[in-house]
Design a protein around this motif. Sequence first.
Motif, mmCIF file in Angstrom:
data_model
loop_
_atom_site.group_PDB
_atom_site.id
_atom_site.type_symbol
_atom_site.label_atom_id
_atom_site.label_comp_id
_atom_site.label_asym_id
_atom_site.label_seq_id
_atom_site.Cartn_x
_atom_site.Cartn_y
_atom_site.Cartn_z
ATOM 1 N N ASP A 1 87.372 57.404 -38.098
ATOM 2 C CA ASP A 1 87.548 57.371 -36.646
ATOM 3 C C ASP A 1 87.363 55.955 -36.110
ATOM 4 O O ASP A 1 88.097 55.529 -35.213
ATOM 5 C CB ASP A 1 86.562 58.317 -35.977
ATOM 6 N N ALA A 2 86.410 55.222 -36.659
ATOM 7 C CA ALA A 2 86.167 53.848 -36.219
ATOM 8 C C ALA A 2 87.372 52.957 -36.521
ATOM 9 O O ALA A 2 87.734 52.078 -35.725
ATOM 10 C CB ALA A 2 84.916 53.289 -36.889
ATOM 11 N N ILE A 3 88.014 53.174 -37.667
ATOM 12 C CA ILE A 3 89.217 52.409 -38.018
ATOM 13 C C ILE A 3 90.345 52.734 -37.047
ATOM 14 O O ILE A 3 91.080 51.844 -36.601
ATOM 15 C CB ILE A 3 89.638 52.714 -39.470
ATOM 16 N N PHE A 4 90.481 54.025 -36.708
ATOM 17 C CA PHE A 4 91.504 54.433 -35.735
ATOM 18 C C PHE A 4 91.278 53.735 -34.393
ATOM 19 O O PHE A 4 92.221 53.209 -33.790
ATOM 20 C CB PHE A 4 91.449 55.953 -35.557
ATOM 21 N N GLN A 5 90.040 53.724 -33.939
ATOM 22 C CA GLN A 5 89.698 53.084 -32.661
ATOM 23 C C GLN A 5 90.047 51.596 -32.703
ATOM 24 O O GLN A 5 90.670 51.052 -31.781
ATOM 25 C CB GLN A 5 88.201 53.251 -32.376
ATOM 26 N N ALA A 6 89.645 50.929 -33.795
ATOM 27 C CA ALA A 6 89.894 49.491 -33.920
ATOM 28 C C ALA A 6 91.379 49.187 -33.990
ATOM 29 O O ALA A 6 91.862 48.208 -33.408
ATOM 30 C CB ALA A 6 89.179 48.951 -35.163
ATOM 31 N N TYR A 7 92.117 50.027 -34.684
ATOM 32 C CA TYR A 7 93.559 49.834 -34.862
ATOM 33 C C TYR A 7 94.282 49.898 -33.517
ATOM 34 O O TYR A 7 95.053 48.997 -33.168
ATOM 35 C CB TYR A 7 94.075 50.912 -35.811
ATOM 36 N N ILE A 8 94.052 50.962 -32.753
ATOM 37 C CA ILE A 8 94.759 51.133 -31.481
ATOM 38 C C ILE A 8 94.338 50.066 -30.467
ATOM 39 O O ILE A 8 95.180 49.517 -29.740
ATOM 40 C CB ILE A 8 94.508 52.542 -30.904
ATOM 41 N N LYS A 9 93.052 49.743 -30.440
ATOM 42 C CA LYS A 9 92.583 48.717 -29.502
ATOM 43 C C LYS A 9 93.148 47.348 -29.847
ATOM 44 O O LYS A 9 93.388 46.529 -28.958
ATOM 45 C CB LYS A 9 91.057 48.677 -29.495
ATOM 46 N N ALA A 10 93.378 47.086 -31.134
ATOM 47 C CA ALA A 10 93.973 45.805 -31.542
ATOM 48 C C ALA A 10 95.378 45.651 -30.988
ATOM 49 O O ALA A 10 95.849 44.539 -30.748
ATOM 50 C CB ALA A 10 94.000 45.705 -33.069
ATOM 51 N N LEU A 11 96.043 46.790 -30.736
ATOM 52 C CA LEU A 11 97.384 46.790 -30.147
ATOM 53 C C LEU A 11 97.333 46.879 -28.620
ATOM 54 O O LEU A 11 98.358 47.073 -27.973
ATOM 55 C CB LEU A 11 98.189 47.968 -30.705
ATOM 56 N N LYS A 12 96.108 46.746 -28.072
ATOM 57 C CA LYS A 12 95.883 46.768 -26.622
ATOM 58 C C LYS A 12 96.329 48.096 -25.994
ATOM 59 O O LYS A 12 96.942 48.132 -24.925
ATOM 60 C CB LYS A 12 96.584 45.589 -25.936
ATOM 61 N N GLU A 13 96.018 49.185 -26.681
ATOM 62 C CA GLU A 13 96.293 50.515 -26.157
ATOM 63 C C GLU A 13 95.014 51.350 -26.230
ATOM 64 O O GLU A 13 93.987 50.901 -26.735
ATOM 65 C CB GLU A 13 97.450 51.171 -26.914
ATOM 66 N N ASN A 14 95.093 52.565 -25.719
ATOM 67 C CA ASN A 14 93.916 53.399 -25.543
ATOM 68 C C ASN A 14 93.845 54.478 -26.638
ATOM 69 O O ASN A 14 94.643 55.415 -26.624
ATOM 70 C CB ASN A 14 93.960 54.055 -24.163
ATOM 71 N N PRO A 15 92.902 54.375 -27.581
ATOM 72 C CA PRO A 15 92.824 55.373 -28.659
ATOM 73 C C PRO A 15 92.512 56.777 -28.155
ATOM 74 O O PRO A 15 92.987 57.767 -28.722
ATOM 75 C CB PRO A 15 91.697 54.844 -29.558
ATOM 76 N N GLN A 16 91.730 56.880 -27.076
ATOM 77 C CA GLN A 16 91.428 58.196 -26.511
ATOM 78 C C GLN A 16 92.687 58.861 -25.977
ATOM 79 O O GLN A 16 92.886 60.072 -26.133
ATOM 80 C CB GLN A 16 90.376 58.087 -25.399
ATOM 81 N N GLN A 17 93.555 58.063 -25.351
ATOM 82 C CA GLN A 17 94.797 58.608 -24.820
ATOM 83 C C GLN A 17 95.673 59.147 -25.949
ATOM 84 O O GLN A 17 96.295 60.209 -25.814
ATOM 85 C CB GLN A 17 95.568 57.541 -24.041
ATOM 86 N N TYR A 18 95.720 58.418 -27.056
ATOM 87 C CA TYR A 18 96.488 58.891 -28.211
ATOM 88 C C TYR A 18 95.997 60.260 -28.654
ATOM 89 O O TYR A 18 96.788 61.190 -28.854
ATOM 90 C CB TYR A 18 96.352 57.908 -29.370
ATOM 91 N N ARG A 19 94.699 60.393 -28.836
ATOM 92 C CA ARG A 19 94.126 61.648 -29.322
ATOM 93 C C ARG A 19 94.312 62.782 -28.319
ATOM 94 O O ARG A 19 94.653 63.913 -28.682
ATOM 95 C CB ARG A 19 92.637 61.457 -29.629
ATOM 96 N N ILE A 20 94.081 62.487 -27.046
ATOM 97 C CA ILE A 20 94.200 63.516 -26.007
ATOM 98 C C ILE A 20 95.633 64.012 -25.896
ATOM 99 O O ILE A 20 95.894 65.222 -25.842
ATOM 100 C CB ILE A 20 93.712 62.971 -24.648
#
Length: 298
Positions: free
Chosen positions: A139-158
């Motif tokens: 989950d931490a890798i997912f968060q870091a990956y999406i944030k590195a692209l300047k997007e919202n990881p929570q929005q992706y999951r939701i």
Amino acid sequence: MAAVSSLSFSAIGQTSADRKVNVSSARYLASNFEGFGFRTSLLYHSLGVRVSTAASSSVVHCMSTATDVPTVSETKSNFLKAYKRPIPSVYNTVLQELIVQQHLMRYKRTYLYDAVFALGFVTVYDQLMEGYPSDEDRDAIFQAYIKALKENPQQYRIDAQKLEEWARAQTSSSLVEFPSRDGEVEGILKDIAERAGGKGSFSYSRFFAVGLFRLLELANATEPTVLEKLCAALNINKRSVDRDLDVYRNLLSKLVQAKELLKEYVDREKKKREERSESQKANEAVKNCLGEYQYVGR
């Protein structure tokens, strides 16, 4: 690809082909993944924000400004700064290739985030990272990956969860009849169809193709004609979808083989460490016994 909609993701994940894969050569996986990549030109463009009227009011599409566009190395650096722990090579090589390709897609002039794309990425990520040693790290890798692209990881999951729940309540018929119905997800799909039909910006991607397939799977829409009807309703080229899903299936097959070999390697190394440990304990026990014997002998 014949009857792609009849395939399940679990079946894809369990494909067992020729096991002649060298686990030390993660580059082989990367080269396969490159075929699944997003070969686009990095274009600098002006600011644009569009709020959809066809979908729900919460659907907002944003375009980046030229000053907002980072380099690929900056995106990779942001990822590495956000997640500093080492990642096993069989996962890390594919993740690094993926983030490069998604960077190019993310900053393409016509790129607009949408929920089907998010569902596709989440599906790909979860399949690629299945079996990762730690759920927390995954989950931490997912968060870091999406944030590195300047997007919202929570929005992706939701958004992915929202579409999954909606798809589970659908049938083969209702899935493709979304244009005639009202609802939040129906609105999202109508907005995509409108933009893909030329009334706005739309950038097709292979994540989008995987998102469509995930909808079909959850709705148990196994008939090959359903995918064709859904693509038609969304104004998407079915040939592109078929091709991209085929590439995705092959990628997962190679990844499964590599992870199986990696597991075998890890198990062997673990067994060797345990044997060395047992041997060391036995030697220490012998030394202790000899030491006590010498002491008593005095």
